[in-house]
Design an enzyme around this catalytic site. Structure first.
Site, mmCIF file in Angstrom:
data_model
loop_
_atom_site.group_PDB
_atom_site.id
_atom_site.type_symbol
_atom_site.label_atom_id
_atom_site.label_comp_id
_atom_site.label_asym_id
_atom_site.label_seq_id
_atom_site.Cartn_x
_atom_site.Cartn_y
_atom_site.Cartn_z
ATOM 1 C CG ASN A 1 -1.602 1.289 1.402
ATOM 2 O OD1 ASN A 1 -1.835 2.138 0.471
ATOM 3 N ND2 ASN A 1 -2.264 1.496 2.716
ATOM 4 C CE LYS B 1 0.400 3.274 4.799
ATOM 5 N NZ LYS B 1 0.330 3.618 6.205
ATOM 6 C CG HIS C 1 -5.858 1.865 4.984
ATOM 7 N ND1 HIS C 1 -5.319 2.818 5.799
ATOM 8 C CD2 HIS C 1 -4.879 1.075 4.578
ATOM 9 C CE1 HIS C 1 -4.257 2.474 6.207
ATOM 10 N NE2 HIS C 1 -3.889 1.283 5.647
ATOM 11 C CD GLU D 1 -2.837 5.404 6.598
ATOM 12 O OE1 GLU D 1 -3.146 5.557 5.471
ATOM 13 O OE2 GLU D 1 -2.236 5.061 7.264
ATOM 14 C CD GLU E 1 -3.753 -2.715 6.985
ATOM 15 O OE1 GLU E 1 -2.729 -2.753 6.493
ATOM 16 O OE2 GLU E 1 -4.220 -1.463 6.999
ATOM 17 N N GLY F 1 1.965 1.941 10.823
ATOM 18 C CA GLY F 1 2.917 3.120 10.549
ATOM 19 C C GLY F 1 3.672 3.370 11.882
ATOM 20 C CB SER G 1 4.792 -2.307 11.979
ATOM 21 O OG SER G 1 4.310 -0.984 12.190
HETATM 22 C C1 PEP Z 1 -0.830 0.029 5.826
HETATM 23 O O1 PEP Z 1 -1.021 1.298 5.658
HETATM 24 O O2 PEP Z 1 -1.737 -0.631 5.360
HETATM 25 C C2 PEP Z 1 0.007 -0.546 6.610
HETATM 26 C C3 PEP Z 1 0.044 -1.841 6.992
HETATM 27 O O3 PEP Z 1 1.179 0.451 6.879
HETATM 28 P P1 PEP Z 1 2.439 -0.201 7.573
HETATM 29 O O4 PEP Z 1 2.892 -1.337 7.110
HETATM 30 O O5 PEP Z 1 3.608 1.158 7.546
HETATM 31 O O6 PEP Z 1 2.152 -0.060 9.022
#
Ligand code: PEP
Length: 247
Positions: free
Chosen positions: A9, A11, A94, A96, A166, A172, A212
């Site tokens: 992803n 972003k 997501h 976000e 997630e 993040g 992460s």
């Molecule tokens: C994401 O944005 O879906 C995500 C899992 O980000 P990160 O791997 O940076 O935690």
């Protein structure tokens, strides 16, 4: 046997020029991976990335869609636009987008149905906040997100979907859920699908962990029986994604 799916992803990162360069870096690193590899990219990068990965097995995805087919919805992109540009996957729900753009489970359900109607593979995200985890309501929350997100979606369509678990507190932040925590929730998602649909649907739907994921923890996470790959944010923008794809 479910095939793993590892999706990056990106972003809101990478101009089209940078996207092309990133594809050139990542292509050889993911070439041998025994998994479906998907680059989910900003909509303005889709055509560039589709062109850059031509001749490889890499699939391209969008990061969002709008549920209308066309019309006066300034700034939005439709499923037909995504498809015509050459993408085949689309992320929805997501955290976000839930947090900054106030998307609800009902909105996400409409997006899932629109993606399926148009032949795109949805990657439907769910996840709890730290507060919800501490309150002990993680599984209740996730089951609600899954049930609303999949309302009126047929079993045969669910089988082809990807669900990404997630935990919001792990996105993040550098904090990864433990393998036990990730496996527990991914199993609960599969059990919820078994309950709403049937065994065959539960066994076929692919469930990713995201939060992460990095070159050091991917292998152990992906070895869990109910984790069928990962949705990767930060690490999808660097060479580490090659290690994750091969994990
Ligand atoms: C994401 O944005 O879906 C995500 C899992 O980000 P990160 O791997 O940076 O935690």
């Amino acid at each position: 046997m479910r095939r793993k799916v590892i999706a990056g992803n990106w972003k809101m990162n990478c101009t089209p020029t940078e996207a092309k360069a990133l594809c050139e870096t990542l292509k050889p690193l993911v070439a041998g991976a025994d998994a479906d590899i998907v680059f989910c990219v900003p909509s303005i990068d889709i055509t560039t990335v589709v062109e850059a990965v031509k001749g490889t097995d890499i699939k391209v995805g969008a990061e969002n869609l709008y549920v209308k087919d066309s019309g006066a919805y300034t700034g939005e992109i439709s499923a037909d636009m995504i498809k015509d540009a050459g993408a085949t996957y689309v992320i929805m729900g997501h955290s976000e987008r839930r947090e900054y753009f106030k998307e609800t489970d009902a909105d996400i359900n409409l997006k899932v149905k629109k993606a399926i109607e148009k032949g795109l593979t949805p990657i439907m995200c769910c996840g709890e906040s730290l507060e919800q985890r501490e309150q002990g309501i993680t599984l209740d929350w996730i089951r609600m997100q899954i049930k609303i997100g999949l309302q009126d979606v047929a079993a045969d369509d669910v089988k082809k979907m990807v669900i990404a678990y997630e935990p919001i507190w792990a996105i993040g932040t550098g904090k990864t859920a433990t393998t036990e925590q990730a496996q527990e929730v991914c199993k609960a998602i599969r059990d919820c699908i078994r309950e709403v649909y049937d065994d065959a649907t539960a066994e076929e739907v692919r469930i990713q962990y995201g939060g992460s994921v990095n070159a050091g923890n991917a292998k152990e996470l992906f070895a869990q029986p109910d984790i069928d790959g990962g949705l990767v944010g930060g690490a999808s923008l660097k060479a580490d994604f090659g290690v994750i794809a091969n994990a």
